[in-house]
Design an enzyme around this catalytic site. Structure first.
Site, PDB file in Angstrom:
ATOM      1  N   GLY A 106     -67.183 119.632  23.920  1.00  0.00           N
ATOM      2  CA  GLY A 106     -66.342 119.800  25.109  1.00  0.00           C
ATOM      3  C   GLY A 106     -64.876 119.538  24.808  1.00  0.00           C
ATOM      4  N   ASP A 107     -64.610 118.536  23.984  1.00  0.00           N
ATOM      5  CA  ASP A 107     -63.233 118.234  23.613  1.00  0.00           C
ATOM      6  C   ASP A 107     -62.646 119.354  22.763  1.00  0.00           C
ATOM      7  OD1 ASP A 107     -63.364 115.782  24.952  1.00  0.00           O
ATOM      8  OD2 ASP A 107     -64.192 114.777  23.192  1.00  0.00           O
TER       9      ASP A 107
END
Length: 307
Positions: free
Chosen positions: A251-252
């Site tokens: 996600g990052d």
């Protein structure tokens, strides 16, 4: 990507304590794991690291403790070129920690904020010059909400593009939503931030647009992402079949890729596609930061091979 983006990341820095096991324990169960590793992480730090790997001029604003973990965080981010002048070191405070269990090809995470809880509006004000020089300001929710609200307002007063990754998810004030250019929840976060976990993704994104968010990009795990803009633009980008080693930082990686592409002047659909490639490549190596790809790897990514 013909210009070097300048991006300020305001957020968390954590040491990830990563335990690998064959399966997660049941309540009350004690079991043996396979390994434990200490890996620099935190959503803010991960996104800053990924941006620097992609080649962005990246500044980090946050807080760590004056401890061994804090030193490691400084070293890891400095090594890839992240500007660390905005990260304060707090005597008597512990650097934030994330306890991560890797099992069954997935992860379970508990975050202890530590020094991240001391990242304040005053810290944002102390680095206004960095914000003034940025193309994009990228934030998450692992620092106090009042700091996020203040940072977003400060950035918008300067005419900056704001990307907010609403994780860990919580209800957000209307005044904040109205200043967000790109909101990037996953499916679970979309329901929480949108105020209705039972609403389908399309309706939830439309609801957030009606509340003032300019663009919503929802990550769908292996299925890719869906996006919606206040100008009526809608679309999806498919996922990629990868041999996943560690999904912790995916996600990052996506948020970093999206911010990088937006700061490079790319339209929403192209930015979402680029972000998906960054995220897909990130899961092929261990560690939230260790898996972040460089720009050359992303540009060379063979879409057809992994669809």
């Amino acid at each position: 990507m013909d210009k070097q983006p300048k991006i300020v990341v305001i957020g968390s820095l954590n040491m990830d304590i990563v335990v690998e096991a064959d399966a997660p324990p049941q309540a009350g169960e004690t079991m043996f794991g396979r390994s434990v590793r200490f890996v620099p992480g935190g959503k803010g730090a991960n996104q800053a690291y990924a941006l620097a790997k992609l080649g962005a001029d990246t500044t980090m604003i946050g807080a760590v403790g004056e401890d061994a973990f804090g030193e490691q965080m400084f070293g890891a981010l400095s090594q890839v070129g992240v500007r660390m002048d905005g990260v304060k070191r707090l005597a008597g405070a512990a650097t934030g920690v994330a306890s991560i269990l890797l099992a069954d090809g997935d992860n379970r995470i508990i975050v202890i904020p530590g020094a991240n809880a001391s990242c304040s509006p005053e810290d944002v004000d102390a680095h206004r010059d960095a914000i003034a020089g940025a193309d994009v300001v990228l934030l998450q929710l692992e620092i106090p909400l009042e700091t996020v609200v203040h940072a977003v307002k400060t950035a918008k007063r300067m005419g900056k593009t704001v990307v907010l990754n609403p994780a860990p998810a919580r209800a957000l004030p209307e005044e904040l939503l109205q200043d967000i250019d790109y909101l990037t929840p996953n499916q679970i976060e979309l329901g929480i931030v949108g105020g209705n976990s039972g609403t389908d993704a399309e309706a939830a994104m439309s609801g957030l647009l009606e509340r003032g968010v300019r663009n919503v990009v929802t990550t769908l795990g292996a299925k890719g992402c869906a996006y919606a803009g206040a100008d009526g633009e809608r679309g999806t980008e498919g996922g990629y079949r990868m041999d996943a080693v560690d999904t912790t930082g995916a996600g990052d990686a996506f948020n970093a890729g999206l911010a990088y592409a937006i700061a490079s002047g790319r339209p929403l659909a192209e930015a979402a596609r680029f972000a998906g490639k960054v995220a897909a490549l990130s899961v092929t190596k261990f560690g939230a930061q260790g898996g972040m790809p460089d720009l050359q790897a992303v540009l060379a990514f063979d879409e057809g091979r992994f669809r």
